[in-house]
Structures are given as C-alpha cells and as structure tokens.
Design an enzyme around this catalytic site. Structure first.
Site, PDB file in Angstrom:
ATOM      1  CG  ASN A 212     -27.107 -82.180 -47.669  1.00 20.40           C
ATOM      2  OD1 ASN A 212     -26.282 -81.760 -48.621  1.00 20.40           O
ATOM      3  ND2 ASN A 212     -28.121 -81.656 -47.180  1.00 20.40           N
TER       4      ASN A 212
ATOM      5  CB  CYS B 265     -27.062 -70.032 -51.801  1.00 25.18           C
ATOM      6  SG  CYS B 265     -27.713 -70.644 -50.161  1.00 25.18           S
TER       7      CYS B 265
ATOM      8  NE  ARG C 126     -26.702 -71.945 -45.818  1.00 26.97           N
ATOM      9  CZ  ARG C 126     -26.613 -72.556 -46.919  1.00 26.97           C
ATOM     10  NH1 ARG C 126     -27.286 -72.420 -47.965  1.00 26.97           N
ATOM     11  NH2 ARG C 126     -26.357 -74.040 -46.893  1.00 26.97           N
TER      12      ARG C 126
ATOM     13  CG  ASP D  46     -32.573 -79.217 -46.958  1.00 25.97           C
ATOM     14  OD1 ASP D  46     -31.341 -79.871 -46.796  1.00 25.97           O
ATOM     15  OD2 ASP D  46     -32.490 -78.151 -46.839  1.00 25.97           O
TER      16      ASP D  46
ATOM     17  NE  ARG E 237     -25.244 -76.714 -55.957  1.00 20.92           N
ATOM     18  CZ  ARG E 237     -24.981 -75.656 -54.742  1.00 20.92           C
ATOM     19  NH1 ARG E 237     -25.219 -74.554 -55.051  1.00 20.92           N
ATOM     20  NH2 ARG E 237     -24.065 -76.262 -53.800  1.00 20.92           N
TER      21      ARG E 237
HETATM   22  C1  EPZ Z   1     -26.725 -78.050 -44.007  1.00 18.44           C
HETATM   23  O1  EPZ Z   1     -26.382 -76.603 -44.558  1.00 18.44           O
HETATM   24  C2  EPZ Z   1     -27.307 -78.590 -45.482  1.00 18.44           C
HETATM   25  N1  EPZ Z   1     -26.177 -78.537 -46.491  1.00 18.44           N
HETATM   26  C3  EPZ Z   1     -28.324 -77.837 -45.898  1.00 18.44           C
HETATM   27  O2  EPZ Z   1     -28.910 -78.616 -47.133  1.00 18.44           O
HETATM   28  C4  EPZ Z   1     -29.437 -77.783 -44.811  1.00 18.44           C
HETATM   29  O3  EPZ Z   1     -30.508 -77.033 -45.175  1.00 18.44           O
HETATM   30  C5  EPZ Z   1     -28.888 -77.431 -43.572  1.00 18.44           C
HETATM   31  O4  EPZ Z   1     -28.024 -78.170 -43.177  1.00 18.44           O
HETATM   32  C6  EPZ Z   1     -29.990 -77.473 -42.395  1.00 18.44           C
HETATM   33  O5  EPZ Z   1     -30.397 -78.859 -42.035  1.00 18.44           O
HETATM   34  C7  EPZ Z   1     -25.214 -79.570 -46.444  1.00 18.44           C
HETATM   35  O6  EPZ Z   1     -25.245 -80.364 -45.571  1.00 18.44           O
HETATM   36  C8  EPZ Z   1     -24.182 -79.462 -47.379  1.00 18.44           C
HETATM   37  P1  EPZ Z   1     -26.620 -74.930 -40.702  1.00 18.44           P
HETATM   38  P2  EPZ Z   1     -25.667 -75.793 -43.403  1.00 18.44           P
HETATM   39  O7  EPZ Z   1     -25.008 -74.947 -40.445  1.00 18.44           O
HETATM   40  O8  EPZ Z   1     -24.629 -76.706 -42.388  1.00 18.44           O
HETATM   41  C9  EPZ Z   1     -26.968 -70.718 -39.085  1.00 18.44           C
HETATM   42  C10 EPZ Z   1     -29.611 -78.746 -49.366  1.00 18.44           C
HETATM   43  O9  EPZ Z   1     -30.605 -78.073 -49.794  1.00 18.44           O
HETATM   44  N2  EPZ Z   1     -25.522 -70.760 -38.764  1.00 18.44           N
HETATM   45  O10 EPZ Z   1     -27.140 -76.043 -39.670  1.00 18.44           O
HETATM   46  O11 EPZ Z   1     -25.174 -74.740 -44.094  1.00 18.44           O
HETATM   47  C11 EPZ Z   1     -27.569 -70.509 -40.824  1.00 18.44           C
HETATM   48  O12 EPZ Z   1     -27.312 -69.273 -41.258  1.00 18.44           O
HETATM   49  C12 EPZ Z   1     -28.774 -77.820 -48.608  1.00 18.44           C
HETATM   50  O13 EPZ Z   1     -29.175 -79.720 -49.484  1.00 18.44           O
HETATM   51  C13 EPZ Z   1     -25.073 -69.783 -38.253  1.00 18.44           C
HETATM   52  O14 EPZ Z   1     -25.793 -68.722 -37.820  1.00 18.44           O
HETATM   53  O15 EPZ Z   1     -26.713 -75.601 -42.224  1.00 18.44           O
HETATM   54  C14 EPZ Z   1     -28.744 -71.112 -40.692  1.00 18.44           C
HETATM   55  O16 EPZ Z   1     -29.816 -70.043 -40.571  1.00 18.44           O
HETATM   56  C15 EPZ Z   1     -29.590 -76.220 -48.298  1.00 18.44           C
HETATM   57  N3  EPZ Z   1     -23.561 -69.520 -38.138  1.00 18.44           N
HETATM   58  C16 EPZ Z   1     -28.732 -72.008 -39.555  1.00 18.44           C
HETATM   59  O17 EPZ Z   1     -27.665 -71.762 -38.722  1.00 18.44           O
HETATM   60  C17 EPZ Z   1     -22.850 -70.763 -38.438  1.00 18.44           C
HETATM   61  O18 EPZ Z   1     -21.701 -70.901 -38.233  1.00 18.44           O
HETATM   62  C18 EPZ Z   1     -28.629 -73.614 -39.990  1.00 18.44           C
HETATM   63  O19 EPZ Z   1     -27.560 -73.665 -40.696  1.00 18.44           O
HETATM   64  C19 EPZ Z   1     -23.417 -71.805 -39.066  1.00 18.44           C
HETATM   65  C20 EPZ Z   1     -24.784 -71.911 -39.168  1.00 18.44           C
END
Ligand code: EPZ
Length: 417
Positions: free
Chosen positions: A23, A118, A123, A306, A398
């Site tokens: 990440n 996913c 997401r 995670d 992955r």
């Molecule tokens: C990152 O995902 C990581 N992926 C995820 O890891 C990790 O679980 C997550 O951060 C939280 O730490 C990468 O870095 C590639 P978020 P991301 O935006 O950026 C909501 C793994 O297993 N949200 O912090 O998608 C979203 O729906 C993966 O390695 C909105 O509502 O996470 C979620 O409920 C899985 N609108 C929450 O925020 C947006 O525009 C956290 O999402 C963006 C997010």
C-alpha cells in the site's frame, strides 16, 4: 485454479525479513508518472505480488517503460502517450484510481472507469472527485467512463469528510505540480502516506505534514528522478505475527518498523501473546490466547482494518469471548462464514462480530473472498486439526509474495496445488 492445502497443527518457528509495503508501492508507482526526467525512477524493496504486475501493466499502457528484477523496479516515463486507462485494467485493481491525480497534474486530463468495488464494500471515490474538483478539475461521466480535465490544477484548501487513505494520496499527487499551495485537512495519517510524501519530496516536491491530519503542499514546476526504498509492509508483518501466535510458535520478524504496529502489538498482548520488541524487530515468544473484550478497527494509528480478518482467526481459538467492530468498511465480514466452516463460533450483528473461542478448529474446504480474508483462512488452517483446502488463492497472491514458501520455511505443512 490453484489452491492451498494445509495440514494443521505444526508450530511455526524461525525468523523472517519482511518485504516492501503493497500500500506504499501502489501510490508510489502511480506517482512515478510525475517524473519529468528521462532517467526515471528506481524503487527498491518492491514485493513480487500480483498487484505490482497489474500496476506495471497500467503504467506500460500509458507509455512508461517498466523493468522489474530482484525486488527492484525501474520506471521510465519516456513518452506519456495516453491518458486513458482501459476498462479491463481498471476492473482488475481499484488502486488504478491513484492515477487520476498524477495524470491530471502531468497531462491535464485523464479518462478512467469506476474502479471495481470488491467484496469488502462499495469503495466509493466521491472524496477523490470532490478534492480534484476543488483544485479546478472538471469531472464528467460519459458512456460509463469518467473524464477529468484541467488546464492547470490550482492549490486550494480541502477538508476531507473522512480520512480516506486513497483520497489523501490522490490529492497529494495532484497538488505537487498545481499552481500555488494546497492544504488537506483531516488527511489520513497512515505510514504509507508518509512514504509517498518522502518519495515525492525525493523527486523535488515540497510537501510537509504527512503522518498528521494536515498536509501542506506547495506546487513546483516539475519533478525529477529519484531512487527510493519503500517501507516494510506492516500488514504482512502483522499477519505473520498472528500466524506464529495461532500455532503457539516463536517468530522473529526483522527489518520492520515496529512503531507501525503499535496498535496491533498492544491488542495481541491483550490477547495473551508474549511479544518482544526492539527498534527494528518484533518477536512472538509464546503465550496462552485469551479473548479481548472489544476490538474496533480505525484509521491509523488505530487497529488496522486489514488485520481484522487475521486477528478474528486468532481470537476464534482463544479462551473466552471477543467482539470485533469493523468501523472502516461497511461489509468486511465475508470471512466469517468460511471460518465457521472450520468450526469457529462467530455471530455478526451489523458491523460487530461476536467470537466465542473454541478449543479446536477442524480442517475443511474453504474459499477466499478477498486478500485479507484469505490470510485469515491460512492462519485458521495452520491451527486446525486435519486438512484445510483453500481455493481462489489469487486474492492472497495480490498482497503476499509466495506466502506458502515463507510459511514452509517456518515449519508449516502448506503446499500450492
Ligand atoms: C486503502 O484503501 C488500502 N488500499 C486498503 O487496503 C485499506 O484497507 C484502506 O486504505 C484503509 O486503511 C491501498 O492503499 C491500495 P479508504 P482505500 O479510502 O484508499 C470510504 C488491502 O487489503 N471512502 O481509506 O480504498 C470507503 O468506502 C486493502 O491492502 C468514501 O466513502 O481506503 C471506506 O469505507 C483493502 N469515499 C473508508 O472510506 C471515498 O472517496 C476507508 O476507505 C473514499 C473512501
């Protein structure tokens, strides 16, 4: 389709070095398109995982030359001849959304489709779009594609409704070449955000505040080349600590940054695991597993979402009851039904799972629904009596580089068929 076959009951013993963080790698690979230098970007400590190869294919489709060997990536952005990411590639990995910021910054336009949701939730990417529009991007949808354009992004003050990791990273990358200064409030504070800041600053960007809730980015004219080593993967490290704990084994993890796992170590100690820490290593040395009253996943520095599936596997065989509340994603309990097939006693109410520790898990056929759920099933299989067969293991590949080889050298009876 490949599967893992695990004979449970073996204690894990030994030591392991942990590779670079998936990440961190993904946004940093996307940020490489910001480099205007023909010498390009060299990244070290890169894990050989599927997501790296997908991101490499996306970068190649845009005009980047990519070379990977011996955990080093060489990226040369000779002629960025495209601003469109194909639907097929977007669906393969949602992290392709990270290219919006850099391509808008570099080319002034980008065309993507909605990244694949996913199994852990919808997401959405609304916070990404809101921030980019605040910087002057025009975003509209046409025939399922999202078209974004901006003559030149301009710095502004943004307040994120939620400390989204991806939105923080996308907006940071968009701001580095924008005109003027950008402030991002309520930014995510994950270590991977700090890694991205350090990488961009190594290329000549002017960013401060990563790791706190306020980022300040002063736009510059262009970014150069750099050679950069990414941080170790705290989620992979936590997964292996839990694998040792669930088998009653001993494991020394080296070349990690223990402070990145403070919440994880604290919760594992609360669950009875004895862990020794130095400034660059963590060692599981034993302990009797006991349930933990409440575990709630939170943005960093809280307990990472995670590692919620892996610690659920651990608590499934602890003495007593535990509750886990998943506050980050709205639907990240797909692994519960699979763990119950192994005799775990878990019930789910909304975002909270109640785990009643059982004496034993028993091997069975189970299916991986997402990357970290797969990790949880492997941990449960290592502890279960008998044989566990895990399908759909591409999800695991992955984010974990040949996990079965690491586990075999620690004494696990696991093979890929
Ligand atoms: C990152 O995902 C990581 N992926 C995820 O890891 C990790 O679980 C997550 O951060 C939280 O730490 C990468 O870095 C590639 P978020 P991301 O935006 O950026 C909501 C793994 O297993 N949200 O912090 O998608 C979203 O729906 C993966 O390695 C909105 O509502 O996470 C979620 O409920 C899985 N609108 C929450 O925020 C947006 O525009 C956290 O999402 C963006 C997010």
């Amino acid at each position: 389709m490949e599967k893992f076959v695990i004979e449970g009951g073996n204690r894990l013993e030994g030591s392991l070095s942990i590779k670079g963080a998936k990440n961190s790698m993904l946004p940093i690979m996307a940020a490489s398109v910001l480099s205007g230098s023909s010498e390009g970007v060299e990244l070290h400590n890169i894990p050989d995982i599927l997501d790296m190869h997908v991101m490499a294919r996306i970068l190649q489709s845009l005009g980047t030359r990519v070379k990977f060997n011996d955990n080093t990536l060489q990226l040369n952005v000779d002629d960025l001849h495209s601003y469109t990411i194909s639907d097929e590639l977007m669906r393969e990995m949602r992290s392709s959304i990270f290219l919006m910021g850099p391509l808008l910054a570099r080319l002034g336009k980008v065309r993507v489709t909605y990244p694949g949701g996913c199994s852990i939730g919808l997401r959405p990417v609304d916070l990404h779009f809101k921030g980019l529009e605040a910087m002057g991007a025009r975003i509209r949808e046409e025939k399922g594609y999202i078209m974004a354009s901006a003559s030149r992004l301009r710095g502004t003050e943004i307040h994120l409704d939620y400390p989204s990791v991806g939105a923080t990273e996308n907006l940071m990358m968009a701001a580095v070449l924008a005109r003027g200064k950008t402030v991002i409030n309520n930014a995510a504070k994950e270590p991977e955000i700090v890694d991205l800041q350090n990488f961009l600053n190594a290329m000549g960007a002017d960013i401060r505040g990563a790791g706190t809730e306020t980022l300040r980015i002063v736009g510059v004219e262009g970014l150069g080349r750099c050679s950069y080593r990414i941080i170790p993967d705290r989620i992979v490290a936590g997964t292996y600590l839990m694998a040792a704990a669930i088998t009653g084994g001993r494991l020394l993890l080296k070349e990690i940054i223990p402070v990145h796992l403070d919440a994880v170590v604290a919760k594992m100690r609360e669950a009875g695991v004895e862990i020794k820490a130095t400034e660059d290593s963590l060692e599981v040395i034993g302990g009797e597993l006991k349930g933990v009253e409440t575990l709630r996943t939170l943005p960093y520095p809280g307990f990472p979402t995670d590692l919620q599936p892996p610690i659920m596997a651990l608590l499934a065989v602890a003495e007593g009851n535990s509750t886990i509340t998943e506050s980050v994603f709205e639907n990240r309990f797909k692994h519960v039904n699979e763990l119950k097939r192994l005799n775990a006693n878990i019930s789910v109410e909304g975002r909270t799972a109640l785990i009643k520790g059982v004496k034993k898990l028993y091997g069975a056929e189970v299916e991986t629904t997402d990357l970290r759920a797969g990790a949880a099933l492997i941990l449960a299989g290592l502890a279960a009596e008998g044989t566990t067969v895990i399908s759909q293991i591409k999800h695991v590949d992955r984010g974990y580089e040949r996990i079965e080889l690491d586990l075999q050298q620690l004494g696990a009876k696991i093979k890929r068929i």
